[in-house]
Structures are given as structure tokens and as C-alpha cells.
Design an enzyme around this catalytic site. Structure first.
Site, PDB file in Angstrom:
ATOM      1  NE  ARG A  74       7.658 -20.775  37.643  1.00  0.00           N
ATOM      2  CZ  ARG A  74       6.831 -19.682  37.584  1.00  0.00           C
ATOM      3  NH1 ARG A  74       5.621 -20.173  38.137  1.00  0.00           N
ATOM      4  NH2 ARG A  74       6.894 -18.500  37.329  1.00  0.00           N
ATOM      5  CG  ASP A 127       6.488 -13.190  41.230  1.00  0.00           C
ATOM      6  OD1 ASP A 127       5.782 -14.054  40.581  1.00  0.00           O
ATOM      7  OD2 ASP A 127       6.034 -12.220  41.180  1.00  0.00           O
ATOM      8  N   GLY A 170       3.096 -11.508  37.279  1.00  0.00           N
ATOM      9  CA  GLY A 170       3.853 -11.447  36.025  1.00  0.00           C
ATOM     10  C   GLY A 170       4.782 -12.688  35.641  1.00  0.00           C
ATOM     11  N   GLY A 186       7.015 -14.686  36.606  1.00  0.00           N
ATOM     12  CA  GLY A 186       7.863 -14.609  37.881  1.00  0.00           C
ATOM     13  C   GLY A 186       9.156 -14.827  38.190  1.00  0.00           C
ATOM     14  CB  THR A 223      -0.983 -13.941  40.084  1.00  0.00           C
ATOM     15  OG1 THR A 223       0.327 -14.790  39.508  1.00  0.00           O
ATOM     16  CG2 THR A 223      -0.500 -13.504  41.543  1.00  0.00           C
TER      17      THR A 223
END
Lengths: 373, 373
Positions: free
Chosen positions: B266, B269, B290, B292, B238
Site C-alpha cells: 500500500r 498520499d 492524514g 492518505g 508523517t
């Protein structure tokens, strides 16, 4: 004191029949009894709390059916009766699970399914139409005992989106699934689907047509548009439930059809954990309903929890602060239901009305729509 | 004291040339001067703060390129050099905007676009592949000065998803748009698109094939799978940026290609305001990276903000508590970058490494990958 008697008897027995060379003096049983008696006095308050949590939590269920411009003068007695009947049924259905010792997550799912199955509420059957004349529904569920959560957004074929959200929580490693992908997951997990005709509701369709017809002037914020928007009564249509079960666990769930005439795959606060839905045994369970964009920006549901956890506010004060102060300042209309692990309830809303209700151990379903009742 | 002199001069002038019958005794100017002098002393600290905020805020930019199992021993010198070069370019690009008086939201968008345009990072070009061999990207942006936010999820054709998120924030009434609907909105707003071939990256494709090949045994959590997962180094890919501009405003943005082999639409976060992205001038700007699902359940970004607002923690302590304690307890691997309105930085991560960097008024780009540097 039950345990004290047993241990004293055991010690006396041991003193009389030493299994090996005992060095205990004759006064030992008395001293040990005294120590044990003292420890019982000290431990009792903790024991009592533990046993209350384990056995004596009185279940509570709180639901909402959306907030918005709901005025008594624009409601017919028949319509009001119909709304109250579904809210009543939802409370009874959810509470029957809790009273039999069922889990909070079972109760919120069941309560929401009743409202999803009714065309009166903007969720499941009777969900509002998007600009393209489709139903795109969102739902979320969260288990306060382990912070597990599941959500779906933009699903069109799922009969009960809240059940799909629960499947995401329990049968996948994920929290949020959207669109066709979410529907594929549901199909794989045998979640019941329905054709578009099942979701169709003439009132909702007429709402779409009346908004679409005025679209060219919608940017003008004319009175006419405002009236139509108000007439449609769909803007904040969302259903939700929060529950506390006999084990002391909290759960929250929310389900919605979103906004009439919504475009561009818009998703509101409902399926966003922390915004429209949140549950944590440490603090509270929250389900929100309102102008979703403001609820996302204000992280509404988790804000109530944070105010309790970090500032020590009670659930009522925390919920009021978020809905009546912070959201009002931001311009966000709507409300929420919140429930803490002791069974305290908050149901604040800054709009004209909110379909809502609760049921406690007296098993009386309390249903309210307007500010007063 | 500038104002004191002017007002004293004016009073002396008034005393000498009374415009009407003045009852002032001869000592009045001295007394008034004294009062004014005192008020200057009391007001000065506030004046200073205000002027600092208005004119003297020193801009800061912090970025990350994802957290995960990034070990020095498994990195070639060439690869490391390439990563550091892109992070450096991203910092310089974003900071050049801030140093010219540009806004924090301009800076975070520009910094992220550099990483999106590089195939090294899992965002934009070089995004990982879904199970169906597609790229489905998410992005979000939030403006701390007014709590406005925008996000897109599951877009496949947008060259720079962060720019799409910004368009949602500024050119729509919504916060989150998903899938095809979001792409239609982007098309209408002339956001640059690219064909699937633009996003294609051989390394990412090979990662998908190696995971797909083992799918049947993926549920076993075998060592082999773990090794492959680690080898692919894509799980927490990310990119994100947080910035403080000369006006004292904060902004945060995050962009991702999600997880290799992800299914069922899916969403993690990254596009969830409060989870992967949050900004509020009152507290801080946060961008997370991380696993998510854990970051959503822990409402990570807003939790850092809440700990600052409600518990009075400094940004470093708040960020550390969330990443190193709360997330670890929940089992959530990853990290975040956070920046407060005074320019204080936090970059905690509980994984092996996190691509990250910052740049302050000395204009030196500090780039780090591993725990040490």
C-alpha cells in the site's frame, strides 16, 4: 400535470366526504387547485432536469491507445487496419455495456481489457520490457459518482491490470498498491494471472534490445538514439477510457506497460490519481497518455477538472489549455481524453498522433489515429 | 530617482556640448526631465516589487510531524517535551539554511531529516511496521521554482527517504521510483542506507503486535479496535516541511513510514505529487498529513493550489476549504501546512491535533501540538 389532476380529484373527494368536521369553505378546492397548478409550473423545469438525469442521459464512451510519434508515412496499411480493428472492438465492447444500462466503470474496464489483451498496445499482453527484461505494468480506475479510486503499479503477473485496479478500489480500503504486495492482493482476490511468456511480444523484445545496445551513448541525445526511440514507438504507449452511463455517472481508467528499458522501479502518471486518471461527476472524467513525468508534475487530469470547477471552463477549453498550453510550456508531450457529464468530448494531443475513438448513441464507432483522422 | 538625476545631467551635458547639429530648443532638458520624472513615478511600484522579490524576501519555514488523535490528556509531560524539542530542532536547522541564503529545497530537506532521524516520528528511524514486520517508507519533494519533483515509495533501507526523493528529482529523468528499483537507484547514487535494526523501535513493534492480535475482528469496526488504533497514534504519522527562501522560491517535502500493519504494498498520499506534496511559486507549497487514501482521492495539495490560481483564494482560505470542508465531507481526517510566496502560512487540521511549527525572520521557533497551542 399528472399529479395535479390526482390531487385535485382527491381534494374534491375529501370535500364531498369529509372524514372529520371539515372547516373548508366551498371555494377551497378551486383555490388549492390553483396553488397546485402554480407550483407545477415552477417545479416543472427542475423535475424535467431530474428525470433527464435519471432516465435520459445518453451514454458516451471515449478511448485512447496512446499518443506519440505516429506518422502515416511510417505505418503500413495492414498495421493501421489492425490498430483500427482493436480500437473499434474496444468501443463496441464498452458501449454494449452502457447501452444495456451498465455502469461507466464497467464500460471503461471492459474497453480497456480489449486493448490490454491485444499485443498492439503497450498494456497487458504486449507491454514493453524494462531494462531487466521484465514487464512492469500500472493501471488505475476512478468512479466519478463517489470519487472512489483504485490503482496498481509495477505488477508483472496480472493479465488485466485494470481489473486489479478495480479490485483495489472495491475490495480494499486502499487506493494504490505496488509491486509484489499488489500481486499478493490480486492472488487473494482471485484476479487472473499469467506467466511471463503470455506477456512476451517479439516486437517489444526487439525494441528493448535496440535501445539497450545504444545505452552507452544514450546520454548524448544523438540523432541515432532519437530515431531509435521514435522507431520503437513505445514511449507514450498507454491505453485509457472514459465513459458516461445512463445514470449520468462518469468513470475513467488507464493502463500501461510504462517505458521500454525503464529502470529503478520507475512509475509514470498512469496509476497516479489526479495525474493520469481522474473522474468526478461534477466536472469530467480524464485519462491521459504521454511523457508521464511531465503529466505528474502538471497534475494533468485534475487540472482539467479544476479549470472546469473553479474557472468555469467547458471541458474542451479546459483540456486544450492543459495539453496545448500548460504541458507544451513545461515540455510535456502527449494527450488526453476527457468527457463531461453532458456527454461533451475533448481529445487534444500535442504529439504527432494519438490512437483514439468515441462512440455515442448512434452506435457508430469513430476511430482516429493522426491529426486529421 | 537616482536614474533621473543621471539622465538629466547627461541631457544638460548634451545640450551644452551638442555632438552634432542639435535642433533641441532651450526648454528641452526641462521637458525631458519632466517626462523622465513621470515615468519614474509610474515605474516605481513595479521596480520596488521586483527588487523585493530579488533581494528582500523574508524566509519562512513551516513543518509538521503528523496529524491524528493527539490529546493532551494522553500525553506525558516528558513525551510532549521530547516532541517539542525535535520540532524546535527541525525548525532551527531548516531556518539556519534559509537565513544564510540557502534554497527552499535545501531547507525542507534538512528540516525533514531531523524528524526522520528521530524515533518519535513515523518517518525514517522509527517508521511504523508493515504487516510483515518490515519498514516501507515513502517520501517526496517538489521545487516550486521549476515544478521539478522527485519521490520514492516502499523503500526499506534508505536512512533518509527525503534525500532519496531529492536524488530522484535531481539525478534522474523520473519523478517516482518504487521498491527495490528505487533502492538500486539510491545505491548507485550513494544515498546512505541502514540495516533493518537501525529503523527498529520497540514502541512501533508493540503497536504492530497489538493491531495484529486483533486482526480477525478488525472488519467489525469494534470500539476495541478503534481504541487500539487510537492508542497506537500512528495512523497519520508523517512529517513534512514547506519553505520560502530569500530568492522568493517555494519548496515542499513530505516523508512517512505509512500505516502500521499495512499490507499489499500500500502507498499513501505522501509520495504522490498533487496529493501529499506540491509546490509552485505561482501559488503555494503544501505538505499534507492524514488518512492518505482520502488525500489521494481529493488531490489535496494541488487542490489548495488550484483554488488559489483559478479562484483567487488566499492561501489560508484555500487550505481551510480543502481540509475543513471538502475533506470532512469525504470523510478524510488529517491536516496540512501551506505557505505562499509572500510568506503567508496556513496550518489547518480536522483531527484532534497536529504536530506543527513555523519560524520567520524573528528566528523564534513557534511549536504547537493541540488545537490551542
Amino acid at each position: 400535470m399528472h399529479q395535479s389532476y390526482i390531487s385535485v380529484s382527491y381534494i374534491l373527494y375529501q370535500a364531498k366526504n369529509p372524514p372529520f368536521n371539515s372547516n373548508l369553505p366551498s371555494s377551497a378546492p378551486v383555490i388549492l387547485f390553483f396553488v397546485n397548478f402554480r407550483s407545477e409550473i415552477y417545479l416543472n423545469p427542475f423535475r424535467k432536469n431530474l428525470s433527464m438525469k435519471k432516465n435520459e442521459t445518453k451514454p458516451v464512451l471515449v478511448i485512447h491507445g496512446g499518443a506519440g510519434t505516429i506518422l502515416k508515412k511510417s505505418m503500413t496499411p495492414e498495421k493501421e487496419k489492425a490498430y483500427r480493428a482493436v480500437l473499434n472492438e474496444s468501443l463496441k465492447k464498452g458501449y454494449s455495456i452502457l447501452s444495456k444500462g451498465g455502469t461507466a466503470k464497467d464500460a471503461v474496464e471492459a474497453a480497456i481489457r480489449v486493448m490490454e489483451d491485444s499485443p498492439l498496445f503497450n498494456a497487458g499482453k504486449g507491454a514493453v520490457f524494462t531494462h531487466d527484461g521484465k514487464n512492469e505494468m500500472d493501471a488505475a480506475i476512478m468512479d466519478g459518482s463517489n470519487l472512489m479510486a483504485g490503482a496498481v503499479a509495477g505488477v508483472s503477473t496480472i493479465k488485466n491490470p485494470v481489473t486489479a485496479a478495480r479490485a483495489v478500489m472495491e475490495k480494499s480500503e486502499h487506493v494504490l498498491m505496488v509491486g509484489k504486495g499488489a500481486e499478493q492482493f490480486c492472488e487473494k482476490n482471485k484476479i487472473k494471472t499469467e506467466k511471463a511468456s503470455y506477456f512476451f511480444d517479439q516486437v517489444r523484445w526487439d525494441q528493448l534490445q535496440s535501445i539497450k545496445g545504444t545505452e552507452k551513448t544514450q546520454m548524448d541525445h544523438s540523432d541515432k538514439i532519437e530515431k531509435i526511440k521514435k522507431k520503437t514507438d513505445s514511449k507514450f504507449g498507454t491505453v485509457g477510457a472514459v465513459a458516461l452511463d445512463k445514470s449520468g455517472n462518469l468513470a475513467a481508467a488507464t493502463s500501461t506497460g510504462g517505458m521500454t528499458n525503464k529502470k529503478f522501479g520507475r512509475v509514470g502518471d498512469c496509476p497516479i490519481i489526479g495525474a493520469g486518471t481522474y473522474a468526478n461527476n461534477k466536472t469530467c472524467a480524464v485519462s491521459a497518455t504521454g511523457h508521464g513525468e511531465f503529466f505528474i508534475r502538471a497534475v494533468v487530469a485534475y487540472d482539467v477538472s479544476s479549470l472546469m470547477e473553479y474557472k468555469g471552463l467547458k471541458v474542451k477549453k479546459a483540456a486544450e489549455k492543459v495539453v496545448m498550453k500548460k504541458l507544451v510550456k513545461l515540455g510535456g508531450e502527449g494527450g488526453l481524453i476527457a468527457l463531461d457529464a453532458k456527454g461533451n468530448i475533448a481529445m487534444p494531443f500535442n504529439s504527432e498522433g494519438m490512437y483514439r475513438g468515441y462512440i455515442k448513441s448512434d452506435k457508430i464507432a469513430h476511430v482516429m489515429i493522426y491529426k486529421e483522422n
